[in-house]
Motif scaffolding. Structure first.
Motif: not given
Length: 371
Positions: A72-88
């Motif tokens: 069920s993971l949407k493209v936009t949801d995936l990229f948002e999770k990626f952004m959270v990970a990279k923000s660190r």
């Protein structure tokens, strides 16, 4: 604090709670049984813990059973999770590129699931993105910007594969197919302009406070955030060498952009500048170049006021303060210094030196007398 409640809906378990006025429902895909209620309670505890520590995932993907999350993971949801990970890992200002990319993904993919993105669909996005008109301009994005955006998306898919969220990356060939445009050559200040800028700051009744900071940047080629983060404990006893390994940007102290650090031997003029600036009994933790009111200097405020106004007063073509870095690198290479040495002492790569400053490298090389 909201606590997820376990509910039975037609024989299956789900969690329901509200946060900041928004109702959340998480279907667990588990039949109602004593064993499954224990599992549901563990999931409820996880959500409650994430809310308490500010780590709650509003997309709920983190809390879904693995199979359901992947499906069920949407493209936009995936990229948002990626952004959270990279923000660190990266500076907040670097996230601007990520936010712009997310905006394009939302426009093109809307509700599409990430696992359904094929190479063909990725190429359609590439074509669509290449035709977008950049904000505040009447031009489509450059080849370099296009490649940068697609590379971020590809990196997102690589990250998702490492996190076991996806199985393959359809973006790799798409990125390789986009050829970057020509790199804009450095536009360094001339020696005459350097002297004029330093003199201009020293004689300005409003902005002479920043003169040492400007001279230090021009003399070391360090990034603005690196100079702003420097403390007296980073300087050796006679001010002939300084350690650079931290950078301060927009409220955040991190490692340098390339995570490289090291001691930099200073010129005699910079050594005297620091000796003159260092007060007797100075606290080792005091900043070397603080703002007038104390604390970290704000690079944005400095650029918008002192820097712009002094350059305008001198009738010099505007270039950002960061241009002090390309000025030092260009001048140093033109004097015949080994590019590897320049790369090391400016905390960058030899590859970057040759890509951006090849025209500045002085060389009298000729074919050897091998015969």
């Amino acid at each position: 604090m909201p606590i997820p409640k376990i509910e039975n809906l037609r024989g299956n378990l789900r969690l329901r709670w509200s946060l900041h006025g928004k109702r959340h429902v998480l279907t667990l895909g588990l039949a109602d049984s004593p064993r499954n209620r224990v599992i549901a309670q563990m999931k409820a505890d996880e959500i409650e813990r994430d809310i308490a520590y500010g780590q709650f995932d509003p997309t709920l993907v983190k809390y879904k059973p693995e199979l359901e999350a992947r499906q069920s993971l949407k493209v936009t949801d995936l990229f948002e999770k990626f952004m959270v990970a990279k923000s660190r890992e990266i500076y907040d200002q670097s996230l601007t590129k990520y936010r712009a990319t997310l905006g394009y993904l939302k426009q093109f993919f809307r509700e599409q699931q990430a696992k359904t993105v094929t190479a063909e669909k990725a190429d359609q996005f590439r074509q669509w993105l290449s035709e977008r008109i950049l904000p505040n301009t009447k031009r489509p994005m450059t080849a370099n910007t296009l490649k940068e955006r697609l590379t971020l998306v590809s990196a997102c898919w690589d990250w998702a594969i490492e996190e076991n969220l996806l199985d393959k990356n359809p973006w790799k060939k798409i990125c390789k197919g986009v050829k970057p445009g020509k790199t804009k050559p450095a536009n360094p200040f001339t020696v005459e302009e350097i002297k004029a800028i330093i003199a201009g700051f020293r004689s300005d009744r409003h902005y002479s406070f920043y003169a040492d900071y400007v001279e230090f940047m021009l003399g070391t080629g360090c990034r603005p955030g690196e100079a702003i983060a420097l403390r007296w404990k980073h300087v050796n006893e006679d001010c002939s060498s300084i350690w650079i390994g931290e950078a301060y940007y927009r409220g955040c102290l991190k490692t340098t952009k390339t995570e490289a650090s090291g001691h930099v031997p200073l010129s005699q003029s910079l050594q005297k500048l620091l000796q003159r600036r260092r007060a007797i009994g100075v606290n080792p933790d005091d900043l070397i170049f603080p703002r007038p009111s104390g604390g970290y200097l704000n690079d944005r405020d400095f650029r918008q006021r002192p820097w712009k106004k002094v350059l305008a007063k001198l009738n010099l073509p505007y270039r950002k303060p960061y241009n002090t870095r390309s000025t030092l690198i260009s001048y140093w290479l033109s004097q015949g210094e080994d590019p590897a040495v320049v790369a090391k002492l400016t905390r960058t790569s030899v590859k970057m030196i040759y890509e951006h400053y090849a025209g500045c490298i002085k060389s009298n090389a000729r074919l050897p007398e091998i015969l």
